[in-house]
Design a protein around this motif. Structure first.
Motif, PDB file in Angstrom:
ATOM      1  N   THR A   7       0.822  -1.205   0.000  1.00  0.00           N
ATOM      2  CA  THR A   7       0.000   0.000   0.000  1.00  0.00           C
ATOM      3  C   THR A   7       0.858   1.257   0.000  1.00  0.00           C
ATOM      4  OG1 THR A   7      -1.585  -1.240   1.358  1.00  0.00           O
ATOM      5  CG2 THR A   7      -1.947   1.135   1.159  1.00  0.00           C
ATOM      6  N   ASN A   8       1.942   1.238   0.772  1.00  0.00           N
ATOM      7  CA  ASN A   8       2.730   2.466   0.891  1.00  0.00           C
ATOM      8  C   ASN A   8       3.468   2.835  -0.388  1.00  0.00           C
ATOM      9  OD1 ASN A   8       5.144   1.006   0.915  1.00  0.00           O
ATOM     10  ND2 ASN A   8       5.394   1.160   3.106  1.00  0.00           N
ATOM     11  N   LEU A   9       3.619   1.910  -1.327  1.00  0.00           N
ATOM     12  CA  LEU A   9       4.180   2.261  -2.636  1.00  0.00           C
ATOM     13  C   LEU A   9       3.305   3.337  -3.275  1.00  0.00           C
ATOM     14  CD1 LEU A   9       5.965   1.680  -5.263  1.00  0.00           C
ATOM     15  CD2 LEU A   9       4.059   0.230  -5.918  1.00  0.00           C
ATOM     16  N   PHE A  10       2.010   3.108  -3.268  1.00  0.00           N
ATOM     17  CA  PHE A  10       1.072   4.058  -3.867  1.00  0.00           C
ATOM     18  C   PHE A  10       1.028   5.369  -3.083  1.00  0.00           C
ATOM     19  CE2 PHE A  10      -0.449  -0.190  -4.939  1.00  0.00           C
ATOM     20  CZ  PHE A  10      -0.486  -0.093  -6.320  1.00  0.00           C
ATOM     21  N   ILE A  11       0.902   5.257  -1.766  1.00  0.00           N
ATOM     22  CA  ILE A  11       0.750   6.445  -0.925  1.00  0.00           C
ATOM     23  C   ILE A  11       2.003   7.315  -0.964  1.00  0.00           C
ATOM     24  CG2 ILE A  11       0.446   7.245   1.456  1.00  0.00           C
ATOM     25  CD1 ILE A  11      -1.374   4.720   1.841  1.00  0.00           C
ATOM     26  N   GLU A  12       3.172   6.709  -0.804  1.00  0.00           N
ATOM     27  CA  GLU A  12       4.419   7.485  -0.812  1.00  0.00           C
ATOM     28  C   GLU A  12       4.656   8.144  -2.164  1.00  0.00           C
ATOM     29  OE1 GLU A  12       6.497   8.338   1.720  1.00  0.00           O
ATOM     30  OE2 GLU A  12       4.935   7.416   2.937  1.00  0.00           O
ATOM     31  N   CYS A  13       4.446   7.394  -3.231  1.00  0.00           N
ATOM     32  CA  CYS A  13       4.656   7.970  -4.562  1.00  0.00           C
ATOM     33  C   CYS A  13       3.676   9.097  -4.831  1.00  0.00           C
ATOM     34  CB  CYS A  13       4.541   6.891  -5.643  1.00  0.00           C
ATOM     35  SG  CYS A  13       5.977   5.814  -5.675  1.00  0.00           S
ATOM     36  N   LYS A 113       6.027 -16.547  -5.818  1.00  0.00           N
ATOM     37  CA  LYS A 113       7.469 -16.454  -6.058  1.00  0.00           C
ATOM     38  C   LYS A 113       7.819 -15.099  -6.676  1.00  0.00           C
ATOM     39  CE  LYS A 113       8.031 -21.459  -6.484  1.00  0.00           C
ATOM     40  NZ  LYS A 113       7.069 -21.688  -5.477  1.00  0.00           N
ATOM     41  N   GLY A 114       7.263 -14.062  -6.052  1.00  0.00           N
ATOM     42  CA  GLY A 114       7.463 -12.706  -6.535  1.00  0.00           C
ATOM     43  C   GLY A 114       8.328 -11.885  -5.611  1.00  0.00           C
ATOM     44  N   LYS A 115       8.569 -10.667  -6.020  1.00  0.00           N
ATOM     45  CA  LYS A 115       9.310  -9.692  -5.231  1.00  0.00           C
ATOM     46  C   LYS A 115       8.309  -8.730  -4.603  1.00  0.00           C
ATOM     47  CE  LYS A 115      13.311  -9.823  -8.281  1.00  0.00           C
ATOM     48  NZ  LYS A 115      14.279  -9.011  -9.058  1.00  0.00           N
ATOM     49  N   ILE A 116       8.626  -8.265  -3.397  1.00  0.00           N
ATOM     50  CA  ILE A 116       7.777  -7.293  -2.724  1.00  0.00           C
ATOM     51  C   ILE A 116       8.341  -5.901  -2.977  1.00  0.00           C
ATOM     52  CG2 ILE A 116       6.973  -6.427  -0.493  1.00  0.00           C
ATOM     53  CD1 ILE A 116       6.925  -9.298   0.499  1.00  0.00           C
ATOM     54  N   VAL A 117       7.451  -4.984  -3.345  1.00  0.00           N
ATOM     55  CA  VAL A 117       7.827  -3.583  -3.533  1.00  0.00           C
ATOM     56  C   VAL A 117       7.151  -2.784  -2.431  1.00  0.00           C
ATOM     57  CG1 VAL A 117       7.878  -1.619  -5.098  1.00  0.00           C
ATOM     58  CG2 VAL A 117       7.935  -3.953  -6.033  1.00  0.00           C
ATOM     59  N   SER A 118       7.986  -2.140  -1.607  1.00  0.00           N
ATOM     60  CA  SER A 118       7.485  -1.428  -0.437  1.00  0.00           C
ATOM     61  C   SER A 118       8.444  -0.302  -0.100  1.00  0.00           C
ATOM     62  CB  SER A 118       7.406  -2.416   0.731  1.00  0.00           C
ATOM     63  OG  SER A 118       7.170  -1.748   1.940  1.00  0.00           O
ATOM     64  N   ASP A 119       7.920   0.732   0.516  1.00  0.00           N
ATOM     65  CA  ASP A 119       8.778   1.822   0.969  1.00  0.00           C
ATOM     66  C   ASP A 119       9.226   1.611   2.418  1.00  0.00           C
ATOM     67  OD1 ASP A 119      10.079   4.265   0.251  1.00  0.00           O
ATOM     68  OD2 ASP A 119       8.690   5.340   1.553  1.00  0.00           O
ATOM     69  N   GLU A 120       8.891   0.467   2.996  1.00  0.00           N
ATOM     70  CA  GLU A 120       9.315   0.188   4.376  1.00  0.00           C
ATOM     71  C   GLU A 120      10.815  -0.041   4.424  1.00  0.00           C
ATOM     72  OE1 GLU A 120       7.289  -2.794   6.652  1.00  0.00           O
ATOM     73  OE2 GLU A 120       5.355  -2.219   5.826  1.00  0.00           O
ATOM     74  N   ARG A 121      11.383   0.350   5.546  1.00  0.00           N
ATOM     75  CA  ARG A 121      12.810   0.136   5.778  1.00  0.00           C
ATOM     76  C   ARG A 121      12.971  -0.683   7.049  1.00  0.00           C
ATOM     77  NH1 ARG A 121      11.611   4.676   3.435  1.00  0.00           N
ATOM     78  NH2 ARG A 121      12.899   5.647   1.866  1.00  0.00           N
ATOM     79  N   GLY A 122      14.175  -1.149   7.284  1.00  0.00           N
ATOM     80  CA  GLY A 122      14.428  -1.829   8.543  1.00  0.00           C
ATOM     81  C   GLY A 122      14.715  -3.307   8.418  1.00  0.00           C
ATOM     82  N   GLY A 123      15.294  -3.740   7.335  1.00  0.00           N
ATOM     83  CA  GLY A 123      15.596  -5.151   7.159  1.00  0.00           C
ATOM     84  C   GLY A 123      16.964  -5.543   7.682  1.00  0.00           C
ATOM     85  N   GLY A 124      17.722  -4.594   8.185  1.00  0.00           N
ATOM     86  CA  GLY A 124      19.093  -4.856   8.615  1.00  0.00           C
ATOM     87  C   GLY A 124      19.199  -5.779   9.808  1.00  0.00           C
ATOM     88  N   GLN A 125      19.383  -5.224  10.973  1.00  0.00           N
ATOM     89  CA  GLN A 125      19.554  -5.999  12.203  1.00  0.00           C
ATOM     90  C   GLN A 125      18.233  -6.660  12.586  1.00  0.00           C
ATOM     91  OE1 GLN A 125      22.511  -6.334  13.620  1.00  0.00           O
ATOM     92  NE2 GLN A 125      21.798  -7.631  15.267  1.00  0.00           N
ATOM     93  N   LEU A 126      18.228  -7.970  12.650  1.00  0.00           N
ATOM     94  CA  LEU A 126      17.007  -8.691  12.989  1.00  0.00           C
ATOM     95  C   LEU A 126      16.971  -9.012  14.475  1.00  0.00           C
ATOM     96  CD1 LEU A 126      16.823 -11.216  10.031  1.00  0.00           C
ATOM     97  CD2 LEU A 126      15.681  -9.029  10.253  1.00  0.00           C
ATOM     98  N   PRO A 127      15.811  -8.816  15.109  1.00  0.00           N
ATOM     99  CA  PRO A 127      15.682  -9.195  16.519  1.00  0.00           C
ATOM    100  C   PRO A 127      15.902 -10.704  16.690  1.00  0.00           C
ATOM    101  CG  PRO A 127      13.775  -7.934  15.780  1.00  0.00           C
ATOM    102  CD  PRO A 127      14.590  -8.257  14.574  1.00  0.00           C
ATOM    103  N   GLN A 128      16.315 -11.123  17.860  1.00  0.00           N
ATOM    104  CA  GLN A 128      16.523 -12.542  18.141  1.00  0.00           C
ATOM    105  C   GLN A 128      15.219 -13.330  18.001  1.00  0.00           C
ATOM    106  OE1 GLN A 128      19.153 -14.313  18.634  1.00  0.00           O
ATOM    107  NE2 GLN A 128      20.743 -12.797  18.970  1.00  0.00           N
ATOM    108  N   GLU A 129      14.141 -12.764  18.488  1.00  0.00           N
ATOM    109  CA  GLU A 129      12.855 -13.460  18.465  1.00  0.00           C
ATOM    110  C   GLU A 129      12.049 -13.055  17.235  1.00  0.00           C
ATOM    111  OE1 GLU A 129      10.650 -13.058  22.140  1.00  0.00           O
ATOM    112  OE2 GLU A 129      12.529 -12.507  23.143  1.00  0.00           O
TER     113      GLU A 129
END
Length: 162
Positions: A7-13, A113-129
């Motif tokens: 959804t945020n792809l549309f809203i942000e753009c 088996k597609g790719k996700i397009v999103s303006d979300e960030r935060g894939g770097g450091q993953l929480p333990q749980e």
């Protein structure tokens, strides 16, 4: 290639990057419509519902151009089964909004088996749980799903602003 759009792809753009008022030439949404004949753009029903929460020009554009997007009708059961698994595995995804489209988008990308397009960030450091994963990029890293930012998507599908 299959792209599952958040959804945020549309809203942000629409709100921040590529509104009609900024360009005399074709804008992002015109070009997205053109690219839809060369790649498969999927949106889940929940994305439509999120966009309908605000009655504005974006919703008008979306409703007028709904035919450029593919639906999930023929794989709906598999997507729902995967959605249930994703919700159990990553309950943090729904903490911000119980009717969030995020788990549906992730489930759709897995099944299609597609790719996700999103303006979300935060894939770097993953929480333990896993229960603390709260963003699409975090789950994409964990599930080995390709995640594209808006700019990565524009580059990959070769949208050119002339």
């Amino acid at each position: 290639m299959i792209y599952c759009l958040d959804t945020n792809l549309f809203i942000e753009c629409w709100n921040n990057y590529y509104r009609n008022t900024f360009f005399n030439q074709k804008n992002f949404f015109d070009l997205l419509k053109e690219k839809s004949s060369f790649c498969d753009l999927y949106i889940h029903e929940q994305v439509k519902i999120e966009l309908q929460k605000k009655d504005d020009e974006l919703l008008n554009w979306f409703n007028e151009n709904i035919d450029i997007f593919k639906s999930f009708d023929n794989k709906n059961n598999e997507i729902m089964d995967t959605y249930i698994k994703i919700n159990k595995k990553y309950p943090g995804l729904k903490k911000n909004s119980p009717d969030s489209a995020d788990p549906f988008i992730i489930a759709s990308a897995i099944v299609l088996k597609g790719k996700i397009v999103s303006d979300e960030r935060g894939g770097g450091q993953l929480p333990q749980e896993r229960s603390k994963y709260k963003s699409i990029p975090q789950v994409c890293v964990a599930e080995k799903i390709d995640h594209l930012s808006i700019f990565d998507f524009i580059e990959e599908v070769k949208i050119k602003f002339n």
